[in-house]
Scaffold this motif. Structure first.
Motif, short mmCIF file in Angstrom:
data_model
loop_
_atom_site.label_atom_id
_atom_site.label_comp_id
_atom_site.label_asym_id
_atom_site.label_seq_id
_atom_site.Cartn_x
_atom_site.Cartn_y
_atom_site.Cartn_z
N THR A 175 0.03 -3.02 3.71
CA THR A 175 -0.97 -3.50 3.33
C THR A 175 -2.09 -3.34 4.00
O THR A 175 -3.36 -2.96 3.58
CB THR A 175 -1.01 -5.20 3.25
N GLU A 178 -2.81 0.63 3.80
CA GLU A 178 -3.33 1.02 2.63
C GLU A 178 -4.65 0.92 2.53
O GLU A 178 -5.63 1.72 1.87
CB GLU A 178 -2.52 0.46 1.43
N LYS A 179 -5.15 -0.37 3.09
CA LYS A 179 -6.62 -0.73 3.05
C LYS A 179 -7.36 0.62 3.88
O LYS A 179 -8.36 1.02 3.10
CB LYS A 179 -7.30 -1.97 3.63
#
Length: 680
Positions: A175, A178-179
């Motif tokens: 997460t 990915e950002k």
């Protein structure tokens, strides 16, 4: 404001009309020069039109993801007409390319901007396809949102997967990663578009440059158009900085910055992170400035890397296996070494030979002295003879060429007086190049090492050694470039230039090395040989042919040559090491040529695809770094020289490390041993 708009539009059209007029003026000058000076000029016809059109479309949209089918069809009407436009001195067709490309780029920027607010789904059944051939221009207006969502998702997953070989760890932190990756990929794509749209010279100038360069490429792959722009200032910066990273770089055919030679003893060499061919994708300094190479002008990148004001530089590299590596380097004042040629004593089973490495055929063009590659080789030969070597090995692996005059001089060091090559111009006139100096600097056994990256002057020297029967050539077939280029100004303003192929080299036998290359007397298995890009991979490469020449020469005699070749061939066939190299090169060939994909857009699938080749790369690295079993030492002269010079010792140790892992030197020593043994 509305009243001003038509005036502004008229100004814009008028300005570009001047640009298209300049394009036609330059094309006319280039064509005049080509038709009179090029080795094999071609007529301006439909074949030129088709080539220029197809290559132009590849440059503008190689991924087939910015133009619609309708836009392509609009431009397609020009495919067979460009020759007519040029003959009529009318380059207004560039208007269509400019407006269509600009519209496509603005649309791309808008779509990518919109992706910032989109939450991507990484659990869908979507997949991406890959092809070695270009996809068709088949998109419609409504496809772009879907296409760019898929492309960005793949780029993000690809970027994350390359961060580590530990998939579980990456998945655990997916997460957050990915950002960061999404922001980076969106910014990188926007940067590429903005760089084109907001270039200070305008989008019209870029298209004009593409057209002029492709026009030259049509006649052969080594003829190019260039102006005194960022390329020249970028590459000239290599020799102007007082402080240095100890790193030479260049540009490949995709305008990417790649690592060339790593200077022994410098900051880059000591980091042990750099290899020839690494792609530099980002540069940063310690003041917070960072530039992605893909979307920054070359002059800005050159300023960052080579300016003395940036003493500490962080470089992000993409290695050949796709992995990403960051290296922080601090510049140092580099002490120039005596020359680029170097030598060592190599011993195996009681046979002592001299090893000479020639990285390129350099010359001191600004001096009237004899300083240059050939003179430096003679200096090394003298050192080696002083240590009573039984033969000499000259290593031209990965030597891309250089000064042809130096190559001629070097041939003369090893053969007696006579012709060494035949140079032919576009009128068929033969100029026989001769070694005019009697005598030889060395008369003993000689072995020359070549591979698929040995090009131009390297091929010239190797061919002459083979034709005169002066040396045994071993390795892999060379690149196959037997043409000579001259840089010519288009007028007396010296603002625009063409690098033009004006002559072709032939061997003294009348054969051409063009396309064919130099075929070694003894072939050795070499990694990446099966996928090395040679001259025949270019669409417009000049053909191979044979001429009848008046050059008369007397080949020397290598006693028992056929026996020597037979003994070596038998050893190679039964060698565990060479069979391992052969098998590994076969695996590399399969990896490069296998059909890829489609790949599902999930982390697991992309990670698996990226790291599928890791075991192969590990084997390649292991084989490349394996010591050969040959004892390597400095000449007596060098031992005395480096005993009180830490910098020279560091350079010598760095070079020696590579020589020790040279898998071909041992066989070269065996060949020299056979040569001498069969004489007794």
């Amino acid at each position: 404001m509305k009243r001003l708009l038509p005036v502004l539009l008229l100004c814009s059209v008028s300005l570009f009309a001047q640009d298209s007029g300049k394009a036609c003026e330059l094309l006319s000058k280039i064509n005049k020069l080509v038709q009179s000076e090029h080795y094999k000029p071609k007529p301006i016809d439909d074949s030129l039109s088709a080539y220029v059109f197809d290559e132009m479309m590849n440059r503008l949209d190689i991924g087939r993801n910015i133009f619609t089918k309708e836009e392509y069809q609009k431009l397609l009407v020009h495919k067979t007409r460009i020759d007519d436009y040029l003959n009529a001195n009318d380059c207004a067709f560039l208007d269509d390319f400019t407006s269509t490309w600009k519209t496509a780029l603005l649309r791309k920027r808008k779509i990518i901007e919109s992706m910032k607010a989109v939450n991507f789904d990484y659990n869908s059944k979507d997949s991406v396809k890959f092809s070695k051939k270009n996809f068709e221009f088949d998109l419609v207006e409504g496809d772009f949102d879907r296409v760019w969502k898929k492309r960005l998702r793949f780029e993000i997953l690809d970027d994350i997967a390359k961060l580590s070989k530990n998939g579980d760890s990456l998945k655990q932190h997916f997460t957050a990663l990915e950002k960061l990756s999404k922001d980076k990929m969106i910014e990188s794509n926007l940067c590429k578009v903005t760089t084109i749209l907001e270039d200070s010279k305008g989008i019209e100038y870029q298209l004009q440059t593409f057209l002029l360069d492709l026009f030259c490429n049509y006649f052969d792959p080594h003829s190019n158009y260039f102006s005194m722009d960022a390329k020249s200032s970028f590459l000239s910066a290599l020799s102007t900085s007082n402080l240095s990273l100890g790193l030479n770089v260049g540009l490949n055919e995709k305008e990417e910055i790649i690592v060339g030679d790593v200077v022994p003893g410098g900051p880059a060499a000591r980091s042990e992170k750099f290899e020839k061919g690494d792609n530099i994708i980002k540069v940063a300094n310690n003041r917070g400035q960072e530039y992605w190479v893909s979307c920054t002008s070359l002059d800005m990148i050159g300023e960052m890397i080579f300016s003395d004001s940036n003493k500490e530089i962080n470089l992000t590299l993409r290695k050949k296996n796709g992995s990403i590596v960051e290296v922080n380097l601090r510049k140092e004042v580099m002490k120039a070494s005596e020359n680029s040629v170097f030598s060592y004593i190599a011993e195996k089973n009681g046979t002592k030979v001299g090893y000479i490495n020639i990285p390129n055929f350099y010359s001191d063009f600004e001096s009237r002295t004899v300083d240059g590659c050939a003179d430096d080789v003679v200096k090394e030969v003298i050192k080696l003879q002083h240590d009573n070597v039984e033969g000499i090995v000259i290593d031209l692996i990965d030597n891309g060429g250089g000064s042809m005059e130096e190559a001629i001089n070097l041939v003369g060091m090893f053969v007696d007086i006579g012709p060494v090559s035949v140079l032919v111009n576009n009128k068929g006139k033969q100029n026989v190049l001769k070694d005019g100096n009697r005598g030889m600097a060395y008369t003993g056994p000689l072995v020359v090492l070549i591979n698929g990256n040995s090009a131009s002057a390297s091929e010239f020297f190797s061919a002459a050694m083979q034709d005169y029967n002066r040396a045994i050539i071993i390795g892999a077939t060379s690149l196959g470039k037997a043409t000579m280029q001259n840089i010519m100004p288009l007028d007396n303003k010296n603002e625009d230039f063409v690098k033009l192929t004006t002559e072709k080299f032939y061997r003294v036998t009348g054969e051409s090395g063009q396309i064919k290359g130099v075929v070694p007397d003894i072939k050795l298995p070499m990694l990446f040989d099966s996928v090395t890009k040679r001259e025949d991979s270019y669409k417009t490469a000049l053909p191979n042919d044979v001429i009848v020449t008046k050059a008369r020469f007397q080949p020397m005699l290598i006693p028992n040559k056929e026996k020597i070749i037979a003994l070596s061939t038998s050893r190679i066939q039964n060698s565990v090491k060479f069979n391992e190299l052969k098998q590994l090169d076969g695996e590399i060939n399969l990896m490069y040529n296998k059909t890829r994909g489609p790949i599902r857009l999930t982390f697991a699938d992309v990670f698996k695809d990226i790291h599928e080749i890791d075991p192969l790369w590990n084997k390649i690295k292991e084989v490349a770094e394996k010591p050969s079993g040959v004892s390597i030492s400095n000449t007596s002269y060098e031992k005395g020289k480096i005993s009180n010079d830490a910098f020279e010792k560091e350079i010598s140790d760095y070079r020696m490390k590579d020589v020790k892992s040279n898998p071909y030197l041992e066989e070269a020593i065996n060949i020299i041993k056979d040569y001498n043994g069969l004489q007794k």
